[in-house]
Design a protein around this motif. Structure first.
Motif, mmCIF file in Angstrom:
data_model
loop_
_atom_site.group_PDB
_atom_site.id
_atom_site.type_symbol
_atom_site.label_atom_id
_atom_site.label_comp_id
_atom_site.label_asym_id
_atom_site.label_seq_id
_atom_site.Cartn_x
_atom_site.Cartn_y
_atom_site.Cartn_z
ATOM 1 N N CYS A 290 0.379 4.563 6.948
ATOM 2 C CA CYS A 290 -0.351 3.466 6.412
ATOM 3 C C CYS A 290 -1.582 2.721 6.684
ATOM 4 O O CYS A 290 -0.729 2.341 7.984
ATOM 5 N N CYS B 53 -0.603 -1.273 7.539
ATOM 6 C CA CYS B 53 1.246 -1.974 8.008
ATOM 7 C C CYS B 53 1.664 -1.148 9.426
ATOM 8 O O CYS B 53 2.456 -1.043 9.822
ATOM 9 N N THR C 97 1.632 -1.634 -0.149
ATOM 10 C CA THR C 97 -0.129 -0.174 0.195
ATOM 11 C C THR C 97 0.854 1.585 -0.117
ATOM 12 O O THR C 97 0.553 2.208 -0.574
ATOM 13 N N CYS C 98 2.202 1.326 0.751
ATOM 14 C CA CYS C 98 2.509 2.790 0.935
ATOM 15 C C CYS C 98 3.732 1.818 0.397
ATOM 16 O O CYS C 98 4.971 2.877 0.392
#
Ligand SMILES: [Zn+2]
Ligand SMILES: [Zn+2]
Length: 370
Positions: free
Chosen positions: A195, A198, A140-141
């Motif tokens: 995020c 995580c 995601t990040c």
């Protein structure tokens, strides 16, 4: 004067526990009761003095600031106006050491997986797909730790230095100490929108498959290193390494002696007398083997090139087969009469002593037991 930290073999930021541990270890090694001798005794004194200073927080601080025989000190303070001056000399005008924020990105840890192989895998080498549970990069990040579209912001408390300074009054005068900023944990930035995937760590735990070619010739306890296949670091830091620890399972027939394989061939008495052609099932498949007439227990039949390929490369070892002649134990009356007749006809000698024979075969068997 030796540096007390060096004497104890600890770093300058060692915790009191680490210092105590280092001292105990060295004291056990160097104590005059255990280690008589001039050199050990001198070192024991140094170690004890270093521990006396560093185990006392007040003395340790003074030492760190340049007093009490510290390598930073001026030999008893001669020529200096006091410790406050020394401190300023070293760290400049009451300021602090140049502070630098620490990075969120760090190298990931090494990971260890264990794999059990058959002897056959050792002979030929093998391929394994291993399931490994490690930290992997957060998709995601991509390791930034921030919600996509957001960024870390400079920490208000330390202005991005990661350190906060505190002036402490002490018997040495005013001392400025520098400590990691508790607001940003020393990173110099904070993450306003971590995020969600995580929790702002830049990595998540996942199970992945690692394909490994395991070379021939490995043995129990060997660790194969797969560089960069370990855990991804915090904030997308570089991967650690993956280690593969090998265990070779026991084989009921074959055992290993260096690059050779060993086995036993049981031969019946008639076959030992008359000779025989047989086929054995080796790890390479079927191999024809000739047992010559009159073979003895302890004779070794060598089949070239059917052993293990050395890990370092080169030719395969041999398969060595030790002969064991099997004496029949259950005879009916008729067979017994035949054997008695055989004994008379061949004029078999009485049992007699001969020189002790430590043949190859007995060595083989010793290894089997171990
Ligand atoms: Zn993330
Ligand atoms: Zn801060």
């Amino acid at each position: 004067m030796a540096d007390h930290y060096e004497v104890l073999g600890v770093s300058r930021d060692a915790s009191p526990e680490e210092i105590k541990k280092a001292y105990r270890r060295l004291a056990r090694e160097l104590h005059p009761d255990v280690n008589p001798g001039e050199e050990a005794s001198e070192r024991f004194k140094l170690v004890t003095h270093a521990y006396d200073v560093l185990s006392d927080p007040e003395q340790r601080q003074r030492y760190d600031l340049g007093g009490d025989g510290s390598p930073f000190g001026g030999g008893g303070g001669a020529g200096f106006g006091g410790f406050g001056d020394i401190f300023e000399t070293f760290f400049g005008g009451g300021g602090a050491r140049t502070a630098r924020p620490r990075s969120r990105r760090e190298r990931g840890q090494d990971a260890l997986v264990r794999v059990t192989l058959d002897l056959k895998d050792v002979v030929f080498g093998t391929h394994r797909d291993l399931e490994v549970d490690t930290a992997v990069l957060c998709e995601t990040c991509e390791g930034s730790c921030c919600q996509p579209g957001t960024q870390p912001v400079t920490c208000d408390i330390c202005q991005g230095s990661g350190q906060v300074q505190r002036t402490v009054r002490s018997l040495l005068g005013n001392v400025v100490t520098s400590q990691p900023c508790t607001t940003c944990q020393g990173y110099g930035t904070t993450i306003p929108y971590p995020c969600a995937s995580c929790q702002g760590q830049g990595r998540v735990r996942a199970r992945r498959t690692v394909s490994v070619d395991i070379p021939a010739g490995v043995e129990t306890g060997l660790r194969l290193q797969l560089p960069g296949s370990g855990e991804v670091g915090p904030a997308g830091g570089p991967n650690g390494d993956l280690y593969l620890e090998v265990t070779v399972a026991h084989d009921d027939v074959f055992s290993r002696d260096g690059d050779d394989l060993l086995a036993t061939l049981e031969v019946s008495m008639p076959d030992a007398i008359l000779g025989a052609n047989t086929t054995i099932t080796s790890l390479d498949g079927d191999v024809d083997l000739e047992v010559r007439p009159g073979v003895q227990s302890g004779d070794v039949l060598t089949i070239k090139g059917r052993g293990i390929t050395p890990l370092r490369g080169g030719n395969r070892g041999d398969l060595r087969v030790g002969v064991q002649v099997v004496t029949p134990t259950k005879l009916d009356a008729k067979t017994r009469a035949l054997i008695e007749d055989f004994k008379k006809k061949t004029k078999s000698p009485e049992p007699q002593l001969a020189q002790f024979h430590q043949g190859l075969f007995s060595k083989l068997r010793d290894r089997f037991r171990g």
